[in-house]
Design a protein around this motif. Structure first.
Motif: not given
Length: 494
Positions: A140-141, A156-157, A161-162, A167-169
């Motif tokens: 988790a972010a 993190c997500v 929906g990511q 779309n992971l940061a």
């Protein structure tokens, strides 16, 4: 619809994460989801959270039979951290997410009914597990207990929906900021002998028992001890932070190099002190790993709780055995204990009469137990400071910075001895005698003192270790008579 997907997650066992395969199979049959592989109640409940989160994020929940297997089945799975990998594997099995890309990650996280990803404890052990498996970590972010580990990307997500576009940061890892280590010894008036004893303890990582009447400054001295301890090195930071991350405690101060200081109330249970529960959770001795464990009012602890400290004090670890296996937890700590000498607290006080009988005093001090006392290297009597020394005396006191310099130089000299002179790090009598290099006269003095004091075999090795530390503080290769005499003075209560 038919489909299969296998992703990686992990389960916490003690302070380490064990890899778990999350296998999802979607096949024709009666609609429903079942989770197998020895899940606990929290894992079984995840099917409802997963269903709601998938629909809330715009994905389709298959109207087929869904079987989730958590392997190995012999390992009990606990907690809500399997929500994210189960949902991701289900999306991969139904073609709503890229299964090949998902297979590159080790995923851990709890899902809300709206599809948001919530943090679970243990980010650092999960990252270490991912590194060993050659994977990247996805959590988790808002995971706040991560730390930089070479060889693994921590991503993190925010929401399920990511995963649609992967779309992971990168996980934001907080940099630890080293703060002041509490009380400075300069603020403690008097107690020069106790300060010297704590400096020796810090230099050689020796246990300390402070005994004296109420209000004499025992707790203040103990709280000042971290200010003269050297900062954690890189390996120690990760080891200590791993334990704190496992129980969900902040790791910023540890990652900045500050050694843990755990003050334990005397009402603590054995499981709370040494670890326990189902699943096994680290106790206070593990949270004090590479730091200080402070036990105030030592005789007030239950006898069984105190005696549970004996193994970890000698071995630096604790082995907790359950019906389904054993879990080893790290427990290398400095024990600092404080105690009153009797129930009223004033036995031996020169200015206030003790109201306890001799039997009460003996029974009270016997609560600690001889075997535990024998494992505490330094015993110091701490008497109340004269009021004039506190109110009128403006003489500067020895500061933590000055005491720390002695600790640092002693540890550097000990390291030089091991590297250049080949001294062993073992703490048995043979190795200690070899690195003490006592002359014949010093050996005879030590033998006579040990015989007069009725020292046990362990007591002899602990005095040798103390004398070696004191000699290191004096930058001496050999242990001399004055070092042995000071060590005996610190070991034996007057």
């Amino acid at each position: 619809m038919q489909g299969r997907c296998i992703l990686r997650s992990a389960a916490l066992v003690g302070v380490r994460a064990v890899p778990v395969d999350v296998e999802v199979s979607v096949s024709n049959g009666l609609p429903g989801m079942s989770i197998v592989g020895m899940p606990d109640a929290a894992v079984r409940e995840s099917q409802e959270r997963v269903r709601a989160a998938i629909r809330a994020c715009g994905f389709t929940m298959p109207a087929d039979k869904v079987v989730v297997n958590l392997a190995p089945s012999s390992l009990r799975k606990t907690g809500s951290g399997f929500d994210l990998p189960i949902a991701a594997a289900l999306l991969g099995a139904t073609g709503q997410a890229d299964a090949e890309k998902l297979a590159r990650y080790l995923m851990v996280g709890e899902l809300s009914l709206e599809g948001r990803v919530r943090a679970v404890r243990g980010t650092l052990p999960y990252a270490e597990c991912a590194r060993k498996e050659g994977l990247d970590l996805v959590v988790a972010a808002d995971a706040a207990d991560g730390a930089y580990l070479e060889g693994v990307d921590q991503l993190c997500v925010n929401a399920l929906g990511q995963l649609r576009a992967m779309n992971l940061a990168r996980l934001r890892i907080a940099e630890g900021e080293r703060k002041g280590a509490g009380i400075d010894f300069a603020s403690v008036r008097g107690h020069d002998m106790a300060k010297r004893a704590l400096q020796v303890a810090a230099a050689g990582e020796h246990g300390v028992l402070l005994m004296g009447p109420p209000g004499s400054g025992k707790t203040m001295l103990a709280r000042a001890l971290p200010s003269i301890l050297p900062p954690l090195d890189d390996d120690e930071r990760i080891e200590a932070a791993m334990v704190h991350s496992t129980v969900g405690e902040p790791v910023e101060s540890i990652l900045s190099g500050v050694r843990p200081f755990r003050k334990v109330h005397h009402s603590a249970t054995t499981a709370g002190l040494v670890g326990g529960g189902n699943p096994v959770r680290p106790g206070e001795i593990s949270l004090a790993h590479h730091g200080v464990l402070f036990l105030d009012e030592l005789p007030e602890f239950s006898s069984s709780t105190l005696q549970a400290l004996r193994q970890p004090m000698e071995q630096g670890r604790i082995l907790i055995t359950r019906a389904d296996g054993s879990v080893e937890l790290p427990a290398k700590f400095m024990l600092v204990a404080a105690a009153n000498p009797c129930p009223c607290g004033y036995y031996g006080d020169p200015s206030r009469e003790c109201t306890c009988s001799a039997t009460q005093v003996q029974r009270y001090q016997a609560r600690i137990g001889g075997p535990l006392l024998d494992r505490i290297d330094i015993h110091v009597d701490v008497w109340r400071t004269d009021p004039s020394d506190i109110i009128r005396d403006a003489a500067p006191q020895t500061s933590s910075r000055e005491l720390f310099e002695g600790v640092r130089s002693a540890r550097e000299f000990a390291s030089w001895r091991r590297d250049v002179l080949g001294d062993s790090e073992r703490d048995d009598a043979e190795a200690l005698l070899a690195c003490c290099r006592m002359s014949a006269s010093t050996g005879r003095l030590f033998e006579a003192l040990a015989r007069d004091a009725l020292l046990s075999g362990r007591g002899i090795t602990r005095v040798l270790s103390l004398a070696r530390t004191i000699a290191d503080m004096a930058q001496c290769k050999e242990v001399h008579e004055e070092h042995v005499l000071e060590a005996m003075g610190l070991r034996l209560r007057r």
